[in-house]
Design a protein around this motif. Structure first.
Motif, PDB file in Angstrom:
ATOM      1  N   SER A   1       0.880  -1.162   0.000  1.00 41.52           N
ATOM      2  CA  SER A   1       0.000   0.000   0.000  1.00 41.52           C
ATOM      3  C   SER A   1       0.919   1.213   0.000  1.00 41.52           C
ATOM      4  O   SER A   1       2.137   1.066  -0.032  1.00 41.52           O
ATOM      5  CB  SER A   1      -0.885   0.001   1.243  1.00 41.52           C
ATOM      6  N   ALA A   2       0.349   2.375   0.036  1.00 48.43           N
ATOM      7  CA  ALA A   2       1.169   3.577   0.043  1.00 48.43           C
ATOM      8  C   ALA A   2       2.032   3.664   1.295  1.00 48.43           C
ATOM      9  O   ALA A   2       2.995   4.412   1.347  1.00 48.43           O
ATOM     10  CB  ALA A   2       0.285   4.802  -0.071  1.00 48.43           C
ATOM     11  N   ARG A   3       1.714   2.862   2.299  1.00 47.89           N
ATOM     12  CA  ARG A   3       2.447   2.945   3.546  1.00 47.89           C
ATOM     13  C   ARG A   3       3.282   1.709   3.868  1.00 47.89           C
ATOM     14  O   ARG A   3       3.985   1.687   4.865  1.00 47.89           O
ATOM     15  CB  ARG A   3       1.478   3.234   4.714  1.00 47.89           C
ATOM     16  N   LEU A   4       3.158   0.672   3.063  1.00 46.55           N
ATOM     17  CA  LEU A   4       3.909  -0.546   3.365  1.00 46.55           C
ATOM     18  C   LEU A   4       4.773  -0.976   2.179  1.00 46.55           C
ATOM     19  O   LEU A   4       4.251  -1.348   1.126  1.00 46.55           O
ATOM     20  CB  LEU A   4       2.953  -1.677   3.782  1.00 46.55           C
TER      21      LEU A   4
END
Lengths: 123, 173
Positions: free
Chosen positions: B137-140
């Protein structure tokens, strides 16, 4: 003010010596010496000694003596060898990775990071 | 290139003093270019460019010494029959699969050698890394890497002589 400017014109002589302190870790190096007036040879008190890169400093005492304890950083291990030692360690205590892979004998690699294939590396 | 003098991240281990993390550059994925240098003892050449523009690119670089080219000209017989060189080759290919996946393949091979009629030694490293970056995701962000590393060396005297020996050793990882 005149007095301050006058002080700026002193050429300071540093009689330095670097010695390995006797503390148990053996990792601390001491820079010490006298700060003297170049013209008269008189010891100067209250003069600041600063290692700008480390932002560490010391002030000379009433006799012009100062002492500064520093941790060694990265040093070339010896003349003609490409290894390096960090904080007084041995060259074989460094882990060197190239694109995540361990490089077991980095003598060749170190030579290229100095000059030759610098253009290939992300710096 | 990053040097840790302390507080080495937990994923690295095994050494006491420091960590030097060296990363190879990625090839230019817009246009082909090259550079090189000619030196008194060695020369080098680097070539980089796109295979598919904005998707796949490569960089290849090599270096070799040529002091040994002049050895046959030496007056001394022993010197004439000596070998003396080193070379290294680096290559990296990276592929942008899509917005979320990237694949990198990089290799490095290097060899140093010195031989004369009485004795000889040789050593070198080789590494190969295949790594895959994936964005969950955009964070992982994740990085999965397969790594191979080899170091080997040889010492010895020429074959055929009485008492000749070859000592070879290597470490594979």
């Amino acid at each position: 003010m005149k007095r301050i400017i006058f002080f700026f014109f002193f050429f300071l002589f540093f009689t330095n010596f670097i010695s390995e302190a006797d503390d148990d870790a053996g990792l601390r190096f001491t820079v010490s010496g006298y700060i003297k007036d170049a013209e008269s040879g008189e010891g100067l008190n209250g003069a600041t000694v600063l290692v700008r890169e480390l932002q560490k400093g010391s002030v000379s005492n009433l006799y012009g003596f100062y002492s500064l304890s520093l941790f060694p950083g990265v040093q070339a291990s010896s003349e003609g060898a490409s290894g390096f030692s960090v904080r007084g360690g041995n060259p074989d205590q460094n882990l060197i990775l190239l694109d995540e892979a361990t490089v077991y004998n980095a003598s060749h690699l170190m030579v290229f990071s100095q000059s030759s294939i610098r253009m290939l590396l992300k710096m | 290139m990053r040097l840790y003098k302390g507080d080495i991240p937990a994923e690295y281990g095994g050494r006491l003093s420091s960590l030097l993390d060296v990363r190879m550059k990625e090839g230019d994925n817009k246009q082909l270019s090259g550079s090189g240098g000619i030196g008194t003892i060695s020369s080098r050449l680097t070539l980089e460019g796109p295979v598919i523009t904005d998707k796949t690119s490569f960089i290849v670089s090599g270096r070799r010494t040529y002091a040994d080219l002049f050895l046959p000209l030496a007056k001394d017989e022993i010197l004439r029959k000596s070998k003396l060189y080193f070379y290294d080759i680096n290559a990296k290919i990276n592929q942008i699969v899509n917005d979320k996946n990237r694949i990198y393949l990089s290799g490095y091979y290097e060899r140093d050698a010195f031989k004369n009629q009485f004795t000889g030694m040789e050593f070198g490293n080789g590494i190969l890394t295949l790594s895959w970056n994936h964005l969950f995701s955009a964070r992982l962000f994740s990085n999965f890497a397969l790594v191979y590393s080899k170091y080997s060396y040889q010492l010895g005297t020429p074959e055929g002589d009485a008492g000749s020996f070859q000592w070879t050793s290597h470490i594979n990882d």
